[in-house]
Design an enzyme around this catalytic site. Structure first.
Site, PDB file in Angstrom:
ATOM      1  N   ASP A 119       0.881  -1.027   0.257  1.00 32.36           N
ATOM      2  CA  ASP A 119       0.207  -0.064   0.005  1.00 32.36           C
ATOM      3  C   ASP A 119       0.800   1.109  -0.074  1.00 32.36           C
ATOM      4  O   ASP A 119       1.635   1.153   0.737  1.00 32.36           O
ATOM      5  CB  ASP A 119      -1.236  -0.008   1.291  1.00 32.36           C
ATOM      6  CG  ASP A 119      -2.127  -0.567   0.831  1.00 32.36           C
ATOM      7  OD1 ASP A 119      -2.433  -1.299   0.156  1.00 32.36           O
ATOM      8  OD2 ASP A 119      -2.363  -1.615   2.101  1.00 32.36           O
ATOM      9  N   VAL A 335       2.969   4.041  13.865  1.00 33.95           N
ATOM     10  CA  VAL A 335       3.544   2.627  12.854  1.00 33.95           C
ATOM     11  C   VAL A 335       4.494   3.674  11.437  1.00 33.95           C
ATOM     12  O   VAL A 335       5.294   3.404  10.516  1.00 33.95           O
ATOM     13  CB  VAL A 335       3.389   1.784  12.752  1.00 33.95           C
ATOM     14  CG1 VAL A 335       3.152   0.406  12.185  1.00 33.95           C
ATOM     15  CG2 VAL A 335       2.670   1.395  14.935  1.00 33.95           C
TER      16      VAL A 335
END
Ligand code: EPU
Length: 465
Positions: A119, A335
């Site tokens: 992604d 993250v």
């Protein structure tokens, strides 16, 4: 090009079964390449990500028999045809780079893998992978090749166990290092390792395969190298991202969904946050029921983190849920540096979301001194209006489906290959749960991205397991 037309307003009600975990299955397939023994997997999800990974493994010599109905896959790689992963797999997913770890012990030839994809949610470098594999004795070079270049890896003198301290508990780097360490001489110790449930599943599989691995609570994984392998039977864990996605869709639409096989143990942090905002759930012996339990209360502080923290992949649908909760909530993404791009569309639909470059919520993360918008404040509750949306990535895609399910009017969602990559039978499940949706061909334009297809036929695999 296909589109999903979703008319908002119907509560999702009914029962579904959790699919097998995407991010475990792909790694298990790659791990099976370590040996020439047959492996049988149960609970294999029928999603494009698995098709792409199977196609990649077939390319190098894996025989595959996949009963999609029964969710059973049998694989064996008696010998490698090649250790070149073609360029068409570049950009398809994050799996090619893991081929290096799995194949270093199996061939003297160069292992050639295209650049990793996945992604578009940040730079997603692979420096931790390369550093760890080199410490184990691999030589890895990036060379220009065709359009994008490729990594060339080999370990002519074999791999040798050592101590590896990861700068961050990266899931992929931990997996790659474990895979390489299985056939390295001696003992490898990975410190600051990721310990996501999908990694534990990989460890369980490798133990059955013949590896001797321990996982300590201080994020240390210790692997004793081996070359003696066994046949394996393995049941893949339920997908905690898919389960949470449907859970949030149930609550956002004021409905009720029982998710058979949803695994409580892997969803603890998610369930805590859900209860904090007033989302209903009830853990049963064979799954979890999620339900709307009255108006949602914001005022939440949410920080994504590595396991056992709140998963970054739960973040996007959770933000949609927070648009329906009264009051202001803070979300701090620690993250990935760039995982809030999807909020622009939500704002256009009526959400009140403001992005910040600072770390909101009191704790500085590794992006503190950089200028990425990685915190947000969402104020609710706001009604959402329908919109035509092109999905940019998998999890943002589900967030948009959720937004469309609660929006007034009909939204047209394109970019469906991204959703098909990770969500099994998404449109069928939506229909079964009572959503007003239609998947239709809207025009002759080709899809923006077409995933590499399986070109080799399924074969029967002579399994002894
Ligand atoms: N990172 C580096 N260098 C590296 C590796 C990672 O700086 O060499 C950074 C990344 O840029 C990122 C962070 O470390 O900021 C975490 O990355 P990690 O390596 O943990 O992620 P990944 O292995 O690439 C997997 C899942 C993701 C999931 C993350 C975090 C797969 C195929 N993907 O990615 O899942 O978000 O772990 O849990 O397992 C998804 O399923 O939609 C998805 C994106």
């Amino acid at each position: 090009m296909e589109a999903m037309k979703i008319t908002g307003g119907n509560p999702l009600k009914g029962k579904i079964r959790a699919q097998g975990a995407k991010n475990a299955t792909t790694k298990l397939l790659v791990a099976s390449l370590l040996s020439d023994k047959p492996c049988r997997f149960y609970n294999v999800p029928n999603i494009v990500e698995i098709e792409v990974t199977v196609a990649m493994c077939q390319e190098i010599g894996m025989q595959v028999a996949w009963d999609k109905e029964a969710k059973v896959m049998e694989v064996v790689t008696k010998e490698l045809n090649t250790s070149y992963i073609p360029q068409r797999f570049s950009g398809a997913n994050r799996i090619p780079i893991l081929m290096i770890g799995a194949l270093l012990g199996r061939t003297d030839q160069d292992i050639i893998v295209p650049v990793a994809g996945g992604d578009l949610i940040g730079k997603r470098p692979i420096d931790f992978h390369l550093d760890s594999l080199r410490k184990l004795g691999a030589t890895i070079e990036f060379r220009e090749m065709k359009r994008q270049g490729a990594y060339f890896a080999q370990a002519h003198n074999g791999l040798k166990g050592t101590v590896i301290h990861l700068p961050y508990p990266s899931v992929g780097a931990t997996e790659n290092t474990i895979l390489a360490a299985v056939t390295a001489r001696g003992v490898t110790e990975i410190k600051n390792a990721a310990m996501e449930p999908e990694i534990v599943d990989l460890i369980l599989f490798l133990q059955k395969l013949g590896a001797n691995i321990t996982l300590d609570v201080d994020r240390t994984i210790r692997i004793h190298g081996t070359r003696r392998f066994y046949e394996v039977e393995h049941s893949i864990i339920p997908d905690r991202i898919e389960s949470a996605s449907w859970a949030m869709a149930a609550i956002a639409t004021k409905g009720e969904i029982f998710i058979e096989d949803a695994k409580h143990q892997d969803m603890i942090t998610f369930l805590n946050k859900l209860r904090e905002i007033g989302g209903g759930y009830s853990v049963k012996k064979d799954g979890i029921k999620f339900y709307y339990d009255g108006p949602l209360q914001g005022g939440l502080h949410l920080e994504t983190d590595v396991h056992p923290g709140f998963m970054t992949d739960w973040q996007q649908p959770f933000v949609v849920l927070l648009t329906q909760a009264t009051g202001s909530s803070v979300v701090h993404e620690t993250v990935y540096e760039n995982r809030f791009g999807y909020t622009d569309i939500l704002k256009e639909m009526g959400a009140d979301i403001t992005l910040f470059k600072q770390c909101l919520g009191g704790k500085d993360c590794r992006f503190a001194s950089q200028s990425f918008p990685h915190s947000l404040i969402v104020k609710g509750a706001t009604p959402l209006a329908c919109k035509d949306i092109h999905v940019p990535d998998l999890r943002a895609g589900f967030a948009y489906v959720m937004a469309a399910l609660i929006a007034e009017g009909t939204s047209t969602i394109t970019g469906l290959p991204f959703l098909d990559r990770g969500y099994e039978a998404l449109d069928q499940k939506l229909i079964d749960l009572g959503a007003m949706i239609d998947r239709v061909e809207i025009d002759q334009r080709p899809e923006e991205y077409v995933y590499p297809q399986m070109t080799k036929p399924m074969q029967s695999v002579a399994l002894g397991v």
